[in-house]
Enzyme design. Sequence first.
Site, PDB file in Angstrom:
ATOM      1  N   VAL A 146       1.251  -1.438  -0.113  1.00 43.81           N
ATOM      2  CA  VAL A 146       0.118   0.134  -0.078  1.00 43.81           C
ATOM      3  C   VAL A 146       1.188   1.526   0.106  1.00 43.81           C
ATOM      4  CG1 VAL A 146      -1.906   1.873   1.237  1.00 43.81           C
ATOM      5  CG2 VAL A 146      -1.996  -1.079   2.108  1.00 43.81           C
ATOM      6  N   GLY A 148       2.788   2.710  -1.387  1.00 43.25           N
ATOM      7  CA  GLY A 148       4.543   1.993  -2.526  1.00 43.25           C
ATOM      8  C   GLY A 148       5.335   1.953  -1.304  1.00 43.25           C
ATOM      9  N   ILE A 150       5.340   4.940   0.927  1.00 41.30           N
ATOM     10  CA  ILE A 150       4.694   5.211   1.766  1.00 41.30           C
ATOM     11  C   ILE A 150       4.432   4.384   3.128  1.00 41.30           C
ATOM     12  CG2 ILE A 150       3.136   7.120   2.439  1.00 41.30           C
ATOM     13  CD1 ILE A 150       2.394   7.568   0.214  1.00 41.30           C
ATOM     14  N   GLY A 200       5.044   5.812 -17.345  1.00 30.10           N
ATOM     15  CA  GLY A 200       5.189   4.690 -16.858  1.00 30.10           C
ATOM     16  C   GLY A 200       4.129   4.575 -15.087  1.00 30.10           C
ATOM     17  N   LYS A 218      -6.169  -1.777  -1.335  1.00 29.90           N
ATOM     18  CA  LYS A 218      -5.102  -0.873  -0.452  1.00 29.90           C
ATOM     19  C   LYS A 218      -6.642  -0.674   0.438  1.00 29.90           C
ATOM     20  CE  LYS A 218      -2.033   0.611  -4.016  1.00 29.90           C
ATOM     21  NZ  LYS A 218      -2.175   1.520  -4.528  1.00 29.90           N
TER      22      LYS A 218
HETATM   23  N1  LIG Z   1       5.395  -0.713  -9.991  1.00 27.79           N
HETATM   24  C1  LIG Z   1       4.968  -0.758  -8.793  1.00 27.79           C
HETATM   25  O1  LIG Z   1       5.076   0.322  -8.799  1.00 27.79           O
HETATM   26  C2  LIG Z   1       4.260  -1.968  -8.021  1.00 27.79           C
HETATM   27  C3  LIG Z   1       4.248  -0.477  -6.744  1.00 27.79           C
HETATM   28  C4  LIG Z   1       3.488  -1.224  -5.430  1.00 27.79           C
HETATM   29  C5  LIG Z   1       3.284  -2.936  -5.528  1.00 27.79           C
HETATM   30  N2  LIG Z   1       3.837  -3.381  -6.271  1.00 27.79           N
HETATM   31  C6  LIG Z   1       3.808  -4.859  -6.917  1.00 27.79           C
HETATM   32  O2  LIG Z   1       4.528  -5.247  -6.897  1.00 27.79           O
HETATM   33  C7  LIG Z   1       4.257  -6.506  -7.881  1.00 27.79           C
HETATM   34  C8  LIG Z   1       4.913  -6.147  -9.339  1.00 27.79           C
HETATM   35  O3  LIG Z   1       4.828  -5.674  -9.494  1.00 27.79           O
HETATM   36  P1  LIG Z   1       5.630  -5.442 -10.910  1.00 27.79           P
HETATM   37  O4  LIG Z   1       5.245  -4.199 -11.613  1.00 27.79           O
HETATM   38  O5  LIG Z   1       6.742  -5.109 -10.594  1.00 27.79           O
HETATM   39  O6  LIG Z   1       5.277  -6.283 -12.133  1.00 27.79           O
HETATM   40  P2  LIG Z   1       6.005  -6.639 -12.810  1.00 27.79           P
HETATM   41  O7  LIG Z   1       6.865  -5.335 -13.690  1.00 27.79           O
HETATM   42  O8  LIG Z   1       5.302  -6.890 -14.131  1.00 27.79           O
HETATM   43  O9  LIG Z   1       6.567  -8.653 -12.645  1.00 27.79           O
HETATM   44  C9  LIG Z   1       6.069  -9.331 -12.389  1.00 27.79           C
HETATM   45  C10 LIG Z   1       7.780 -10.539 -12.422  1.00 27.79           C
HETATM   46  O10 LIG Z   1       6.909 -12.096 -12.108  1.00 27.79           O
HETATM   47  C11 LIG Z   1       7.408 -12.592 -12.960  1.00 27.79           C
HETATM   48  N3  LIG Z   1       5.657 -13.244 -13.280  1.00 27.79           N
HETATM   49  C12 LIG Z   1       5.026 -12.795 -13.406  1.00 27.79           C
HETATM   50  N4  LIG Z   1       3.876 -14.758 -13.446  1.00 27.79           N
HETATM   51  C13 LIG Z   1       5.045 -15.191 -12.717  1.00 27.79           C
HETATM   52  C14 LIG Z   1       4.844 -16.265 -12.908  1.00 27.79           C
HETATM   53  N5  LIG Z   1       3.716 -17.313 -13.003  1.00 27.79           N
HETATM   54  N6  LIG Z   1       5.514 -17.609 -12.115  1.00 27.79           N
HETATM   55  C15 LIG Z   1       6.846 -16.814 -12.202  1.00 27.79           C
HETATM   56  N7  LIG Z   1       7.081 -15.605 -12.515  1.00 27.79           N
HETATM   57  C16 LIG Z   1       6.618 -14.911 -12.711  1.00 27.79           C
HETATM   58  C17 LIG Z   1       7.871 -11.739 -14.161  1.00 27.79           C
HETATM   59  O11 LIG Z   1       8.559 -12.790 -14.173  1.00 27.79           O
HETATM   60  P3  LIG Z   1       9.408 -12.677 -16.399  1.00 27.79           P
HETATM   61  O12 LIG Z   1      10.323 -11.305 -15.840  1.00 27.79           O
HETATM   62  O13 LIG Z   1       9.733 -13.482 -16.398  1.00 27.79           O
HETATM   63  O14 LIG Z   1       8.186 -11.921 -16.777  1.00 27.79           O
HETATM   64  C18 LIG Z   1       8.392 -10.432 -13.641  1.00 27.79           C
HETATM   65  O15 LIG Z   1       9.977 -10.815 -13.363  1.00 27.79           O
HETATM   66  C19 LIG Z   1       2.317  -6.512  -7.551  1.00 27.79           C
HETATM   67  O16 LIG Z   1       2.004  -7.862  -6.785  1.00 27.79           O
HETATM   68  C20 LIG Z   1       2.468  -5.416  -7.835  1.00 27.79           C
HETATM   69  O17 LIG Z   1       0.780  -5.187  -7.139  1.00 27.79           O
HETATM   70  C21 LIG Z   1       4.241  -2.664  -7.711  1.00 27.79           C
END
Ligand SMILES: NC(=O)c1ccc[n+]([C@@H]2O[C@H](COP(=O)([O-])OP(=O)(O)OC[C@H]3O[C@@H](n4cnc5c(N)ncnc54)[C@H](OP(=O)(O)O)[C@@H]3O)[C@@H](O)[C@H]2O)c1
Length: 421
Positions: A146, A148, A150, A200, A218
């Site tokens: 929740v 990021g 903060i 992004g 959240k």
């Molecule tokens: N992005 C943000 O700003 C942010 C902020 C707060 C929280 N979050 C949370 O952080 C988490 C990740 O977000 P993200 O933005 O980093 O996502 P992302 O860029 O899509 O990365 C997802 C990663 O998980 C891997 N993956 C996906 N499905 C998989 C599976 N079935 N088996 C094994 N590996 C798998 C992917 O592998 P590949 O690299 O091979 O595709 C990738 O490395 C989410 O829960 C999101 O809600 C994100």
Amino acid sequence: MSIVSVPAVDVPRGRTRTVRVALAGCGVVGGSLVRLIRSGHAEVAARHRIRFELVRVLVRDRHRPRDPTLPHEVLTDDADDFLAAESDLVVEAIGGIQPALRIARAALESGRRYVTANKALVAAYGPRLAALARRRGGRLDFESSVGGGIPVVRALRDSLGLAGIRGVQGVLNGTTNFILTRMAEGRPYAGALAAARAEGFAEADPIRDLDGTDAAEKISILAWLAFGVRPDTLPIRRRGIVPHAERLVRDARALGGAMRLVAECVRTSDGVVASVEPAILQLGSELASIQDEQNLVIVDTERNGRIRLAGPGAGGDPTASALLGDMVRSSLRLRSGAGAVKRAATRDPRTSRWAVSVEGHHEERLRAALRMAGISAAPVRRSGGTGLVVTEPVAWQSIADSIARLEAWGAEPVVSRYEMV
Ligand SMILES: NC(=O)c1ccc[n+]([C@@H]2O[C@H](COP(=O)([O-])OP(=O)(O)OC[C@H]3O[C@@H](n4cnc5c(N)ncnc54)[C@H](OP(=O)(O)O)[C@@H]3O)[C@@H](O)[C@H]2O)c1
């Protein structure tokens, strides 16, 4: 004059411990975390006498070229191989329910500590995973799920636990806030969404942000921490900015306010209520002043007044820094727990004023629907031939009945909570 030298960091005594880390996911967040572990290792060792060693990294496609690069033997695309690796701490940044849930259960079942950025998982299974962690002597941490970077989870879980929390309110979704900020500057919705993608701040498919699902997950996590309500049992009135973003922004402008997607959970005499909905706010107010992808959380307490936490609500680096904070904390073996269990309300007893608009030829229907529900409303003059009214303070249920009636009559009403003073 004597000179006293003060160390920059409080260096604990003793040898540096190695903590073996298995990281699931190496995308935006996981990749930033790998970079941060590498660039911050000296500071983590100096401050906490901990050295993180990445023993396994789970991804979907291990053959894809990656930045940061990882040793061939560390990368795996096999969840069983990932779980079999000897580790002290499992960190998850995959997202979604599966395979994250399976990994969380297996890690906690074996008594390991589990740190996650996954709000969908915590909103659906947080209390059950926390109970499993307690039973097995492990630990569950989810600061980055929740807001990021903060530190709102920690504030609610630890610091404000005894402050008598009355409610939590905030702008919790950076994507919609970025879009609404651009639209307030005159950009059409499509252009604002394209700009969010280019910067992004919006995923390829941003529907979970736009329809309020992300903010609802959240706020349900924050309700759990603030009031002990199980997040998967808390009914949340959820409305996003789609499909009528342009009309919402137009209504806000006609009323001289700012449009924001506001999430909140509040303790009432009937139990805890929660909502995510478009709100028209006074220009210059705290929530209206939050621009672009920034987030703001306001915690209203009996004994500490109003606490505000603001900052970048998303992005790889802020989220990774919150993950690293959890990893350190988890490795230091500190303990904490959620507040006393309270119940969710079956209906929302609070009243608000509501701005309701319909397209021009449905104006008479708008008046009729409100009249039939016994709601009095003041019409708002504006150009464009759209019926816009602001109601007297009424409970959501009364407005919901009027909306249902208008929809049955073929009008497409747009409703914002009216928060102008
Ligand atoms: N992005 C943000 O700003 C942010 C902020 C707060 C929280 N979050 C949370 O952080 C988490 C990740 O977000 P993200 O933005 O980093 O996502 P992302 O860029 O899509 O990365 C997802 C990663 O998980 C891997 N993956 C996906 N499905 C998989 C599976 N079935 N088996 C094994 N590996 C798998 C992917 O592998 P590949 O690299 O091979 O595709 C990738 O490395 C989410 O829960 C999101 O809600 C994100």
